[in-house]
Design an enzyme around this catalytic site. Structure first.
Site, PDB file in Angstrom:
ATOM      1  N   LYS A  55       1.438  -5.383   3.512  1.00 22.14           N
ATOM      2  CA  LYS A  55       2.602  -4.526   3.821  1.00 22.14           C
ATOM      3  C   LYS A  55       2.138  -3.077   3.668  1.00 22.14           C
ATOM      4  O   LYS A  55       2.045  -2.567   2.557  1.00 22.14           O
ATOM      5  CB  LYS A  55       3.785  -4.787   2.886  1.00 22.14           C
ATOM      6  CG  LYS A  55       5.042  -4.087   3.419  1.00 22.14           C
ATOM      7  CD  LYS A  55       6.070  -3.775   2.378  1.00 22.14           C
ATOM      8  CE  LYS A  55       5.869  -2.455   1.686  1.00 22.14           C
ATOM      9  NZ  LYS A  55       5.946  -1.238   2.537  1.00 22.14           N
TER      10      LYS A  55
ATOM     11  N   ALA B 217       0.828  -1.222   0.000  1.00 22.91           N
ATOM     12  CA  ALA B 217       0.000   0.000   0.000  1.00 22.91           C
ATOM     13  C   ALA B 217       0.862   1.273   0.000  1.00 22.91           C
ATOM     14  O   ALA B 217       2.004   1.261   0.452  1.00 22.91           O
ATOM     15  CB  ALA B 217      -0.910  -0.032   1.227  1.00 22.91           C
TER      16      ALA B 217
ATOM     17  N   SER C 278       3.325   4.313  -6.728  1.00 23.88           N
ATOM     18  CA  SER C 278       3.932   5.019  -7.865  1.00 23.88           C
ATOM     19  C   SER C 278       4.183   4.081  -9.040  1.00 23.88           C
ATOM     20  O   SER C 278       4.213   2.851  -8.888  1.00 23.88           O
ATOM     21  CB  SER C 278       5.260   5.624  -7.420  1.00 23.88           C
ATOM     22  OG  SER C 278       6.156   4.568  -7.109  1.00 23.88           O
TER      23      SER C 278
ATOM     24  N   GLU D 227       5.477   2.167   4.824  1.00 29.48           N
ATOM     25  CA  GLU D 227       6.329   2.303   6.009  1.00 29.48           C
ATOM     26  C   GLU D 227       6.202   3.698   6.633  1.00 29.48           C
ATOM     27  O   GLU D 227       6.637   3.930   7.755  1.00 29.48           O
ATOM     28  CB  GLU D 227       7.786   2.000   5.651  1.00 29.48           C
ATOM     29  CG  GLU D 227       8.431   2.928   4.623  1.00 29.48           C
ATOM     30  CD  GLU D 227       8.121   2.558   3.172  1.00 29.48           C
ATOM     31  OE1 GLU D 227       7.137   1.824   2.929  1.00 29.48           O
ATOM     32  OE2 GLU D 227       8.853   3.035   2.276  1.00 29.48           O
ATOM     33  N   ARG D 228       5.583   4.642   5.900  1.00 23.73           N
ATOM     34  CA  ARG D 228       5.443   5.994   6.466  1.00 23.73           C
ATOM     35  C   ARG D 228       4.182   6.132   7.307  1.00 23.73           C
ATOM     36  O   ARG D 228       4.074   7.028   8.124  1.00 23.73           O
ATOM     37  CB  ARG D 228       5.377   7.022   5.339  1.00 23.73           C
ATOM     38  CG  ARG D 228       6.651   7.085   4.527  1.00 23.73           C
ATOM     39  CD  ARG D 228       6.400   7.899   3.306  1.00 23.73           C
ATOM     40  NE  ARG D 228       7.446   7.763   2.329  1.00 23.73           N
ATOM     41  CZ  ARG D 228       7.287   7.996   1.045  1.00 23.73           C
ATOM     42  NH1 ARG D 228       6.106   8.380   0.578  1.00 23.73           N
ATOM     43  NH2 ARG D 228       8.268   7.850   0.203  1.00 23.73           N
TER      44      ARG D 228
ATOM     45  N   CYS E 169      -4.263  10.335  -5.771  1.00 23.23           N
ATOM     46  CA  CYS E 169      -4.037   9.883  -7.152  1.00 23.23           C
ATOM     47  C   CYS E 169      -5.134  10.437  -8.057  1.00 23.23           C
ATOM     48  O   CYS E 169      -4.979  10.469  -9.267  1.00 23.23           O
ATOM     49  CB  CYS E 169      -4.021   8.375  -7.227  1.00 23.23           C
ATOM     50  SG  CYS E 169      -5.613   7.657  -6.866  1.00 23.23           S
TER      51      CYS E 169
ATOM     52  N   PHE F 161       1.328   5.662   0.837  1.00 22.67           N
ATOM     53  CA  PHE F 161       1.185   6.483   2.046  1.00 22.67           C
ATOM     54  C   PHE F 161      -0.059   7.363   2.027  1.00 22.67           C
ATOM     55  O   PHE F 161      -0.474   7.871   3.066  1.00 22.67           O
ATOM     56  CB  PHE F 161       2.437   7.369   2.231  1.00 22.67           C
ATOM     57  CG  PHE F 161       2.417   8.620   1.388  1.00 22.67           C
ATOM     58  CD1 PHE F 161       1.725   9.744   1.801  1.00 22.67           C
ATOM     59  CD2 PHE F 161       3.050   8.656   0.152  1.00 22.67           C
ATOM     60  CE1 PHE F 161       1.685  10.900   1.020  1.00 22.67           C
ATOM     61  CE2 PHE F 161       3.013   9.790  -0.638  1.00 22.67           C
ATOM     62  CZ  PHE F 161       2.318  10.917  -0.202  1.00 22.67           C
TER      63      PHE F 161
ATOM     64  N   GLU G   3       3.979  13.747 -12.593  1.00 24.68           N
ATOM     65  CA  GLU G   3       2.959  13.802 -11.542  1.00 24.68           C
ATOM     66  C   GLU G   3       3.561  14.596 -10.380  1.00 24.68           C
ATOM     67  O   GLU G   3       4.576  14.174  -9.813  1.00 24.68           O
ATOM     68  CB  GLU G   3       2.596  12.392 -11.077  1.00 24.68           C
ATOM     69  CG  GLU G   3       1.573  12.382  -9.958  1.00 24.68           C
ATOM     70  CD  GLU G   3       1.268  10.988  -9.407  1.00 24.68           C
ATOM     71  OE1 GLU G   3       2.186  10.157  -9.333  1.00 24.68           O
ATOM     72  OE2 GLU G   3       0.096  10.754  -9.057  1.00 24.68           O
TER      73      GLU G   3
HETATM   74  P1  NAD Z   1       5.393   4.390  -3.587  1.00 27.74           P
HETATM   75  O1  NAD Z   1       5.407   3.649  -4.860  1.00 27.74           O
HETATM   76  O2  NAD Z   1       6.611   5.138  -3.187  1.00 27.74           O
HETATM   77  O3  NAD Z   1       5.110   3.344  -2.388  1.00 27.74           O
HETATM   78  C1  NAD Z   1       4.058   2.395  -2.468  1.00 27.74           C
HETATM   79  C2  NAD Z   1       4.513   1.100  -1.831  1.00 27.74           C
HETATM   80  O4  NAD Z   1       5.571   0.534  -2.603  1.00 27.74           O
HETATM   81  C3  NAD Z   1       5.044   1.265  -0.415  1.00 27.74           C
HETATM   82  O5  NAD Z   1       4.535   0.224   0.373  1.00 27.74           O
HETATM   83  C4  NAD Z   1       6.550   1.213  -0.582  1.00 27.74           C
HETATM   84  O6  NAD Z   1       7.185   0.609   0.517  1.00 27.74           O
HETATM   85  C5  NAD Z   1       6.752   0.380  -1.825  1.00 27.74           C
HETATM   86  N1  NAD Z   1       7.867   0.874  -2.655  1.00 27.74           N
HETATM   87  C6  NAD Z   1       8.239   2.161  -2.850  1.00 27.74           C
HETATM   88  N2  NAD Z   1       9.251   2.247  -3.749  1.00 27.74           N
HETATM   89  C7  NAD Z   1       9.525   0.987  -4.109  1.00 27.74           C
HETATM   90  C8  NAD Z   1      10.454   0.423  -5.028  1.00 27.74           C
HETATM   91  N3  NAD Z   1      11.308   1.173  -5.724  1.00 27.74           N
HETATM   92  N4  NAD Z   1      10.457  -0.910  -5.174  1.00 27.74           N
HETATM   93  C9  NAD Z   1       9.600  -1.667  -4.488  1.00 27.74           C
HETATM   94  N5  NAD Z   1       8.689  -1.189  -3.612  1.00 27.74           N
HETATM   95  C10 NAD Z   1       8.638   0.115  -3.419  1.00 27.74           C
HETATM   96  O7  NAD Z   1       4.115   5.312  -3.584  1.00 27.74           O
HETATM   97  P2  NAD Z   1       3.702   6.392  -2.497  1.00 27.74           P
HETATM   98  O8  NAD Z   1       4.649   7.547  -2.575  1.00 27.74           O
HETATM   99  O9  NAD Z   1       3.488   5.741  -1.182  1.00 27.74           O
HETATM  100  O10 NAD Z   1       2.253   6.828  -3.059  1.00 27.74           O
HETATM  101  C11 NAD Z   1       2.079   7.842  -4.017  1.00 27.74           C
HETATM  102  C12 NAD Z   1       1.848   7.293  -5.392  1.00 27.74           C
HETATM  103  O11 NAD Z   1       0.788   6.364  -5.377  1.00 27.74           O
HETATM  104  C13 NAD Z   1       1.443   8.352  -6.416  1.00 27.74           C
HETATM  105  O12 NAD Z   1       2.098   8.100  -7.623  1.00 27.74           O
HETATM  106  C14 NAD Z   1      -0.051   8.141  -6.561  1.00 27.74           C
HETATM  107  O13 NAD Z   1      -0.605   8.576  -7.796  1.00 27.74           O
HETATM  108  C15 NAD Z   1      -0.143   6.671  -6.425  1.00 27.74           C
HETATM  109  N6  NAD Z   1      -1.474   6.265  -6.038  1.00 27.74           N
HETATM  110  C16 NAD Z   1      -2.257   5.674  -6.986  1.00 27.74           C
HETATM  111  C17 NAD Z   1      -3.557   5.301  -6.672  1.00 27.74           C
HETATM  112  C18 NAD Z   1      -4.445   4.666  -7.691  1.00 27.74           C
HETATM  113  O14 NAD Z   1      -5.432   4.055  -7.297  1.00 27.74           O
HETATM  114  N7  NAD Z   1      -4.141   4.775  -8.977  1.00 27.74           N
HETATM  115  C19 NAD Z   1      -4.047   5.525  -5.380  1.00 27.74           C
HETATM  116  C20 NAD Z   1      -3.210   6.109  -4.440  1.00 27.74           C
HETATM  117  C21 NAD Z   1      -1.923   6.475  -4.782  1.00 27.74           C
END
Ligand code: NAD
EC number: 1.2.1.27
Length: 519
Positions: free
Chosen positions: A196, A170, A249, A199-200, A304, A172, A404
């Site tokens: 999972k 999930a 992301s 972590e934030r 998002c 943040f 974005e």
């Molecule tokens: P993020 O990708 O940084 O983190 C999401 C999850 O992936 C976390 O649990 C994190 O620990 C893990 N993660 C982060 N980087 C990783 C990597 N390089 N390799 C493997 N795992 C990794 O996203 P975020 O900053 O927590 O959330 C913001 C993003 O989520 C924005 O891009 C937003 O548009 C998107 N989002 C999309 C939706 C949707 O339904 N389309 C909904 C909410 C958020």
């Protein structure tokens, strides 16, 4: 008080209220029905984004702990899958009640860790709660199909059956809603689940796990592990995990989709966005400007489905000064402060990134009509605040358009016609959401039909579908073929078994082997 106090209900094993102001509390793992302290030597600080004070620490679970979480799910699966669908439904019915009763407590944890305003945090929980309520319709949603008498004495029917151990990763920005898109849907179908959280913002997930346990979910049906890349790789690779739900992301989502698929798993990945609001000159001006400002800057743009790009068509270009006036009036403050419209960004790095993207607009020839970079919030000088920012004269080639931003920044483009606006939206790689503002039905219909975006609002700025439908972002905003929640969510978490059955009268028994393919 700078730090929110949560009630004694939350004063459990993961965030003892008494330690908020003294020592730093640790977030527990949830393994086999117990909240356990990790033995990890790697921990991540959790900050209050309004102050940047450290409010807790979350472990990067050890390999042994992650193995224990999956083993617990695997052990719990046969009995849970065999539990009657009515009993699973009862657990979810109790769960939705407990979430309602604890909604404000969950919201406080969200504001504390994520920074959004309390009212918005309550909305976060509420939208997740709606998915739990919908999951209670499992007895209709999980129905298979039947076709009687496909030939003499022969009937055909299908069951929807759970997959086994499923996992969720999930982001943040919606600490309650997004985990609730995942495990309730998976579990009501008879799967067990490893979550999972980001972590934030792990707190809301932990309280949701406790409430699920209090609702009667057996030990091992939900396990929670914490961590970053190692935990993600572990989930993608583990042979006992059958499906992964990811929201976050593009960078992480593409990676998880590829790696999980390579290991034979189903993966659904909801990812980033650049959502356009197309404003027609015949729109109801008052309503449109309010909708646009709310959807661009609410949650500090960390949604998002934030409406982060406006396309003003024709005479609607003249509304820009009024748009700026409205955005100026929004109140930026810590999320727990009365009257706050938007809170801080999640981290100092997120703030820096957003400010750099605003800078790029200036460098590439856009105009900053409203600049939130230098905002100071009294009493919260160390918080990650950025005020509402509006960038105009933006072209599709500019960095602030292509990226974005994920902050309280609205980029504004202008066109002479609806067709030009549609072309811009369709040329953008993302397809999460879009909205058109108009009083003309034919214009609205044309836009809805021609725009290549998965979720369209007509005079609705954030068209997130309710859970009886599914979250249908498209193109670069989604990987996979089955969406989150709704009927599609049930399909994602189940597999079909089709049974062809023949019951003949005794005197109709075959007299010799049938060696030819039946026709
Ligand atoms: P993020 O990708 O940084 O983190 C999401 C999850 O992936 C976390 O649990 C994190 O620990 C893990 N993660 C982060 N980087 C990783 C990597 N390089 N390799 C493997 N795992 C990794 O996203 P975020 O900053 O927590 O959330 C913001 C993003 O989520 C924005 O891009 C937003 O548009 C998107 N989002 C999309 C939706 C949707 O339904 N389309 C909904 C909410 C958020």
């Amino acid at each position: 008080a700078r730090i929110l106090q949560v009630s004694s209900k939350v004063n459990s094993t993961w965030y003892p209220a008494s330690s908020f102001s003294s020592s730093v509390p640790t977030v527990k793992l949830f393994i086999d029905g117990k909240f356990v302290e990790s033995k990890s030597d790697k921990w991540i600080d959790i900050h209050n984004p309004a102050t940047n004070e450290v409010i807790g620490r979350v472990p990067q679970a050890t390999k042994a702990e992650m193995d224990a979480a999956v083993a617990s799910c695997k052990r719990a699966f046969p009995a849970w899958a065999d539990t009657s669908v009515l009993s699973r439904q009862q657990v979810l019915l109790r769960y939705q009640q407990l979430i309602k009763e604890n909604l404000k407590e969950i919201a406080k944890l969200i504001t504390l860790e994520q920074g959004k305003t309390l009212a918005d945090a309550e909305g976060d929980v509420f939208r997740g709660l709606q998915v739990v309520e919908h999951a209670c319709s499992v007895t209709s949603l999980m129905l298979g199909e039947t076709m009687p008498s496909i030939t003499k004495d022969m009937d055909l029917y299908s069951y929807r059956l759970p997959l086994g151990v499923c996992a969720g990763i999930a982001p943040f920005n919606f600490p309650a809603m997004i985990p609730l898109w995942m495990f309730p849907m998976a579990m009501v179908c008879g799967n067990t689940f490893v979550l999972k959280p980001s972590e934030r913002v792990p707190g809301a997930s932990m309280l949701l796990a406790k409430l699920l346990q209090d609702s009667g979910a057996p030990d091992g049906t939900l396990n929670i592990l914490h961590g970053q890349h190692e935990a993600v790789n572990f989930i993608c690779d583990h042979p006992d995990i059958k499906a992964i739900s990811f929201v976050g992301s593009n960078q992480a989502g593409e990676y998880i989709f590829e790696r999980g698929s390579r290991h034979g798993k189903r993966v659904q990945a909801n990812m980033g966005a650049k959502n356009h609001g197309v404003v027609m000159p015949d729109a109801n001006k008052e309503n449109t400007l309010n909708q646009l400002v709310g959807a661009a800057f609410g949650a500090a743009g960390q949604r998002c489905m934030a409406l982060s790009t406006a396309i003003l068509v024709g005479e609607a270009k003249k509304w820009l000064p009024e748009l700026v006036e409205r955005a100026k009036n929004l109140r930026v403050n810590a999320g727990d402060q009365p009257g706050a419209d938007l809170g801080p960004l999640i981290t100092p790095q997120a703030k820096e990134r957003v400010c750099n993207l605003i800078d790029s607009g200036t460098k590439e020839g856009a105009s900053i009509l409203l600049d939130g970079r230098k905002i100071k919030v009294k009493g919260y000088e160390n918080g990650n605040f950025v005020g509402p920012t509006i960038i105009s004269n933006v072209k599709p080639t500019m960095t602030c358009y292509k990226e974005e931003i994920f902050g309280p920044v609205l980029v504004v483009l202008e066109t002479d016609t609806l067709d030009e606006a549609i072309k811009i939206v369709n040329d953008n790689p993302y397809g999460n959401g879009t909205a058109i503002f108009t009083t003309n039905g034919a214009t609205a219909r044309k836009y809805s039909h021609l725009v290549d975006v998965g979720q369209v609002g007509v005079n609705v700025p954030i068209p997130v579908p309710l859970p009886m439908f599914s979250f249908t972002g498209s193109r670069s905003s989604f990987r996979g073929d089955t969406n989150f929640y709704g009927k599609q969510g049930i399909h994602f978490y189940t597999q079909l078994k089709t049974i062809t059955s023949q019951w003949k009268e005794e005197d109709a028994t075959l007299s010799s082997p049938a060696v030819v393919m039946p026709t």
